[in-house]
Scaffold this motif. Structure first.
Motif, PDB file in Angstrom:
ATOM      1  N   GLN A 133     -10.413  28.492  -2.993  1.00  0.00           N
ATOM      2  CA  GLN A 133     -11.397  27.508  -3.431  1.00  0.00           C
ATOM      3  C   GLN A 133     -12.352  28.130  -4.455  1.00  0.00           C
ATOM      4  O   GLN A 133     -12.996  29.145  -4.185  1.00  0.00           O
ATOM      5  CB  GLN A 133     -12.187  26.973  -2.231  1.00  0.00           C
ATOM      6  CG  GLN A 133     -11.330  26.165  -1.268  1.00  0.00           C
ATOM      7  CD  GLN A 133     -12.144  25.571  -0.145  1.00  0.00           C
ATOM      8  OE1 GLN A 133     -12.911  26.267   0.520  1.00  0.00           O
ATOM      9  NE2 GLN A 133     -12.006  24.291   0.074  1.00  0.00           N
ATOM     10  N   ALA A 134     -12.447  27.489  -5.624  1.00  0.00           N
ATOM     11  CA  ALA A 134     -13.329  27.973  -6.690  1.00  0.00           C
ATOM     12  C   ALA A 134     -13.559  26.842  -7.684  1.00  0.00           C
ATOM     13  O   ALA A 134     -12.805  25.872  -7.739  1.00  0.00           O
ATOM     14  CB  ALA A 134     -12.728  29.185  -7.395  1.00  0.00           C
ATOM     15  N   TYR A 135     -14.604  26.977  -8.453  1.00  0.00           N
ATOM     16  CA  TYR A 135     -14.905  25.992  -9.496  1.00  0.00           C
ATOM     17  C   TYR A 135     -15.539  26.704 -10.680  1.00  0.00           C
ATOM     18  O   TYR A 135     -15.985  27.859 -10.567  1.00  0.00           O
ATOM     19  CB  TYR A 135     -15.836  24.886  -8.982  1.00  0.00           C
ATOM     20  CG  TYR A 135     -17.214  25.361  -8.572  1.00  0.00           C
ATOM     21  CD1 TYR A 135     -18.245  25.504  -9.518  1.00  0.00           C
ATOM     22  CD2 TYR A 135     -17.497  25.669  -7.250  1.00  0.00           C
ATOM     23  CE1 TYR A 135     -19.504  25.949  -9.153  1.00  0.00           C
ATOM     24  CE2 TYR A 135     -18.759  26.115  -6.865  1.00  0.00           C
ATOM     25  CZ  TYR A 135     -19.758  26.248  -7.825  1.00  0.00           C
ATOM     26  OH  TYR A 135     -21.007  26.683  -7.460  1.00  0.00           O
ATOM     27  N   VAL A 136     -15.598  26.021 -11.813  1.00  0.00           N
ATOM     28  CA  VAL A 136     -16.268  26.544 -12.995  1.00  0.00           C
ATOM     29  C   VAL A 136     -17.167  25.456 -13.581  1.00  0.00           C
ATOM     30  O   VAL A 136     -16.943  24.263 -13.374  1.00  0.00           O
ATOM     31  CB  VAL A 136     -15.266  27.017 -14.082  1.00  0.00           C
ATOM     32  CG1 VAL A 136     -14.455  28.194 -13.603  1.00  0.00           C
ATOM     33  CG2 VAL A 136     -14.350  25.883 -14.526  1.00  0.00           C
ATOM     34  N   ARG A 137     -18.162  25.885 -14.296  1.00  0.00           N
ATOM     35  CA  ARG A 137     -19.005  24.987 -15.072  1.00  0.00           C
ATOM     36  C   ARG A 137     -19.647  25.792 -16.188  1.00  0.00           C
ATOM     37  O   ARG A 137     -19.618  27.043 -16.171  1.00  0.00           O
ATOM     38  CB  ARG A 137     -20.075  24.309 -14.215  1.00  0.00           C
ATOM     39  CG  ARG A 137     -21.105  25.265 -13.615  1.00  0.00           C
ATOM     40  CD  ARG A 137     -22.101  24.522 -12.720  1.00  0.00           C
ATOM     41  NE  ARG A 137     -23.078  25.438 -12.131  1.00  0.00           N
ATOM     42  CZ  ARG A 137     -24.230  25.781 -12.702  1.00  0.00           C
ATOM     43  NH1 ARG A 137     -24.553  25.262 -13.894  1.00  0.00           N
ATOM     44  NH2 ARG A 137     -25.059  26.616 -12.118  1.00  0.00           N
ATOM     45  N   SER A 164     -26.359  21.496 -17.933  1.00  0.00           N
ATOM     46  CA  SER A 164     -25.090  21.824 -17.294  1.00  0.00           C
ATOM     47  C   SER A 164     -24.041  20.759 -17.552  1.00  0.00           C
ATOM     48  O   SER A 164     -24.329  19.550 -17.546  1.00  0.00           O
ATOM     49  CB  SER A 164     -25.289  21.993 -15.786  1.00  0.00           C
ATOM     50  OG  SER A 164     -24.066  22.327 -15.152  1.00  0.00           O
ATOM     51  N   GLY A 165     -22.814  21.216 -17.776  1.00  0.00           N
ATOM     52  CA  GLY A 165     -21.687  20.306 -17.849  1.00  0.00           C
ATOM     53  C   GLY A 165     -21.158  19.993 -16.462  1.00  0.00           C
ATOM     54  O   GLY A 165     -21.699  20.448 -15.444  1.00  0.00           O
ATOM     55  N   ASP A 166     -20.095  19.205 -16.394  1.00  0.00           N
ATOM     56  CA  ASP A 166     -19.510  18.832 -15.114  1.00  0.00           C
ATOM     57  C   ASP A 166     -18.897  20.047 -14.422  1.00  0.00           C
ATOM     58  O   ASP A 166     -18.426  20.985 -15.069  1.00  0.00           O
ATOM     59  CB  ASP A 166     -18.432  17.764 -15.316  1.00  0.00           C
ATOM     60  CG  ASP A 166     -18.997  16.448 -15.831  1.00  0.00           C
ATOM     61  OD1 ASP A 166     -20.197  16.208 -15.590  1.00  0.00           O
ATOM     62  OD2 ASP A 166     -18.256  15.691 -16.470  1.00  0.00           O
ATOM     63  N   ILE A 167     -18.900  20.001 -13.093  1.00  0.00           N
ATOM     64  CA  ILE A 167     -18.209  21.017 -12.309  1.00  0.00           C
ATOM     65  C   ILE A 167     -16.716  20.704 -12.315  1.00  0.00           C
ATOM     66  O   ILE A 167     -16.306  19.568 -12.058  1.00  0.00           O
ATOM     67  CB  ILE A 167     -18.748  21.053 -10.863  1.00  0.00           C
ATOM     68  CG1 ILE A 167     -20.200  21.539 -10.859  1.00  0.00           C
ATOM     69  CG2 ILE A 167     -17.878  21.936  -9.979  1.00  0.00           C
ATOM     70  CD1 ILE A 167     -20.849  21.517  -9.491  1.00  0.00           C
ATOM     71  N   VAL A 168     -15.912  21.694 -12.643  1.00  0.00           N
ATOM     72  CA  VAL A 168     -14.452  21.517 -12.695  1.00  0.00           C
ATOM     73  C   VAL A 168     -13.839  22.335 -11.564  1.00  0.00           C
ATOM     74  O   VAL A 168     -13.992  23.562 -11.512  1.00  0.00           O
ATOM     75  CB  VAL A 168     -13.898  21.953 -14.059  1.00  0.00           C
ATOM     76  CG1 VAL A 168     -12.373  21.881 -14.061  1.00  0.00           C
ATOM     77  CG2 VAL A 168     -14.461  21.060 -15.159  1.00  0.00           C
ATOM     78  N   GLU A 207     -12.410  20.414 -21.621  1.00  0.00           N
ATOM     79  CA  GLU A 207     -13.691  20.767 -22.237  1.00  0.00           C
ATOM     80  C   GLU A 207     -14.759  20.800 -21.164  1.00  0.00           C
ATOM     81  O   GLU A 207     -14.965  19.830 -20.435  1.00  0.00           O
ATOM     82  CB  GLU A 207     -14.066  19.770 -23.327  1.00  0.00           C
ATOM     83  CG  GLU A 207     -15.371  20.127 -24.040  1.00  0.00           C
ATOM     84  CD  GLU A 207     -15.733  19.152 -25.140  1.00  0.00           C
ATOM     85  OE1 GLU A 207     -15.002  19.095 -26.152  1.00  0.00           O
ATOM     86  OE2 GLU A 207     -16.745  18.434 -24.974  1.00  0.00           O
ATOM     87  N   LEU A 208     -15.469  21.916 -21.072  1.00  0.00           N
ATOM     88  CA  LEU A 208     -16.493  22.092 -20.055  1.00  0.00           C
ATOM     89  C   LEU A 208     -17.876  21.699 -20.551  1.00  0.00           C
ATOM     90  O   LEU A 208     -18.698  21.199 -19.781  1.00  0.00           O
ATOM     91  CB  LEU A 208     -16.500  23.543 -19.580  1.00  0.00           C
ATOM     92  CG  LEU A 208     -15.168  24.042 -18.991  1.00  0.00           C
ATOM     93  CD1 LEU A 208     -15.245  25.527 -18.685  1.00  0.00           C
ATOM     94  CD2 LEU A 208     -14.802  23.247 -17.743  1.00  0.00           C
TER      95      LEU A 208
END
Length: 297
Positions: free
Chosen positions: A105-109, A116-120, A132-133
Motif C-alpha cells: 500500500q502506497a500513494y503519491v502526490r 496539493s494535487g490529487d492523491i494517486v 499528471e500529478l
C-alpha cells in the motif's frame, strides 16, 4: 515496518529517477501521446535549486527526507526556474513506477507552490504511468516550488513491510502555444542634466502585446514596471548622477508573447551649473525672495 524508495542501480536518490535516457524516452513518448500539437521543451531547459538560491541541473534536487511508515510520508522539495524568454507549463507525472510487492500500500502526490494535487493510489496497480500529478504555468524568469510526496496509508498492513516503491516521477515543460517573438524599441534624449526630467518611451511590437516594461539604468531597475498601453510604456525620469547612463527597456512577456529587451540607449548626464546671484552683500537690489529662488527654497 519501513518501506524504502528505490531507484535504478540501488541509489535512493530522486535524480536517478529523473535523469538520463530513461527520462528522455519517457518525456518523448508521453509528450507525443498526450498533446501532439503542443510544443515541448526538454525538462533540462529549466534550472533547479534545493534552496531557491543556488541553481543548476537536476543534481540540485535534494534526497527524500522522512521515513515511509503507516501514516507517514517521504518528501523532497525543490524549486524549478524558467530561464528562457518564453512561458510554459511545468507538469509533474507519475513515471513507469514499480514496487516489490503487488499488494503493498502506497500513494503519491505533488505540491506546487504549496497547492496539493490529487492523491494517486499505487495499491493494486491502480495508477497509470503518465498520470499528471500537478501542473502550473511558469513565466519567463519565474520559479515554482515543487514538493514530491510518497506516502503510506495509516491502515497499511503487514503486506507492506520491508517492501520498496519507485514512483519514477518525471517532468515535462510545455511551451505556451502560439507564443510570438517581440521586439522592444527604446527612445529618449541623448543628453540630460542632473535636475531636468525627461521622457523614456518603450514600444513593443507586434501590436496587441500586453504586459509590462521594466526600465533599467546600468542593469538596475528604475522604479516599478510600467504597464503597456497600446503597445507603449512611458516613464518620466530624472538622473541625478552625472556621467553616462546605459538605459534599457525590458518587456517582461505575457501569455502568447515572448519577452524582449531593447538596445542600449546612452544618456549622458551633466551637472546643472549653479547660476551666480544678481545682488551683493552691500547692495539693496537683493532680497530674501531672490536668495530663496537661487537656493531652490
Amino acid at each position: 515496518m519501513t518501506t524504502t524508495i528505490s531507484a535504478p542501480g540501488g541509489l535512493k536518490r530522486l535524480t536517478t529517477a529523473f535523469g538520463g535516457a530513461i527520462l528522455a524516452l519517457f518525456l518523448a513518448a508521453f509528450g507525443a501521446l498526450m498533446t501532439p500539437a503542443a510544443a515541448h521543451a526538454d525538462a533540462d531547459t529549466l534550472q533547479y535549486s534545493g534552496d531557491n538560491s543556488t541553481w543548476g541541473d537536476m543534481s540540485q534536487i535534494p534526497d527524500f527526507q522522512g521515513e515511509l511508515i503507516p501514516g507517514g510520508e517521504l518528501t523532497t522539495t525543490f524549486w524549478a526556474k524558467n530561464p528562457t524568454s518564453q512561458g510554459g507549463t511545468l507538469q509533474v507525472y507519475l513515471g513507469n513506477w514499480t514496487k516489490t510487492a503487488p499488494d503493498m500500500q502506497a500513494y503519491v502526490r505533488v505540491e506546487i507552490n504549496d497547492a496539493s494535487g490529487d492523491i494517486v493510489d499505487l495499491t493494486n496497480n491502480l495508477a497509470t504511468p503518465g498520470t499528471e500529478l500537478k501542473a502550473t504555468h511558469v513565466g519567463p524568469g519565474q520559479t515554482a516550488k515543487v514538493m514530491l510526496v510518497v506516502g503510506m496509508p495509516a491502515d497499511a498492513g503487514n503486506e507492506s513491510q520491508n517492501q520498496s516503491v519507485s514512483p519514477d516521477f518525471a517532468l515535462d515543460f510545455e511551451l505556451d502555444a502560439e507564443a510570438v517573438a517581440t521586439t522592444t524599441t527604446l527612445t529618449g534624449p541623448a543628453t540630460a542634466t542632473t535636475t531636468t526630467s525627461f521622457e523614456l518611451t518603450a514600444t513593443v511590437a507586434p501590436a496587441g502585446a500586453t504586459g509590462t516594461v521594466q526600465f533599467k539604468d546600468n542593469g538596475v531597475n528604475i522604479g516599478n514596471a510600467v504597464p503597456l498601453t497600446d503597445g507603449v510604456a512611458k516613464r518620466t525620469q530624472i538622473l541625478a548622477a552625472p556621467g553616462a547612463h546605459s538605459i534599457t527597456a525590458v518587456y517582461n512577456g505575457a501569455d502568447g508573447f515572448i519577452a524582449s529587451t531593447s538596445e542600449v540607449l546612452t544618456v549622458t548626464v551633466t551637472a546643472t551649473p549653479v547660476e551666480p546671484g544678481t545682488g551683493s552683500a552691500g547692495s539693496s537690489s537683493g532680497s530674501l525672495g531672490d536668495l530663496g529662488s537661487i537656493f531652490g527654497s
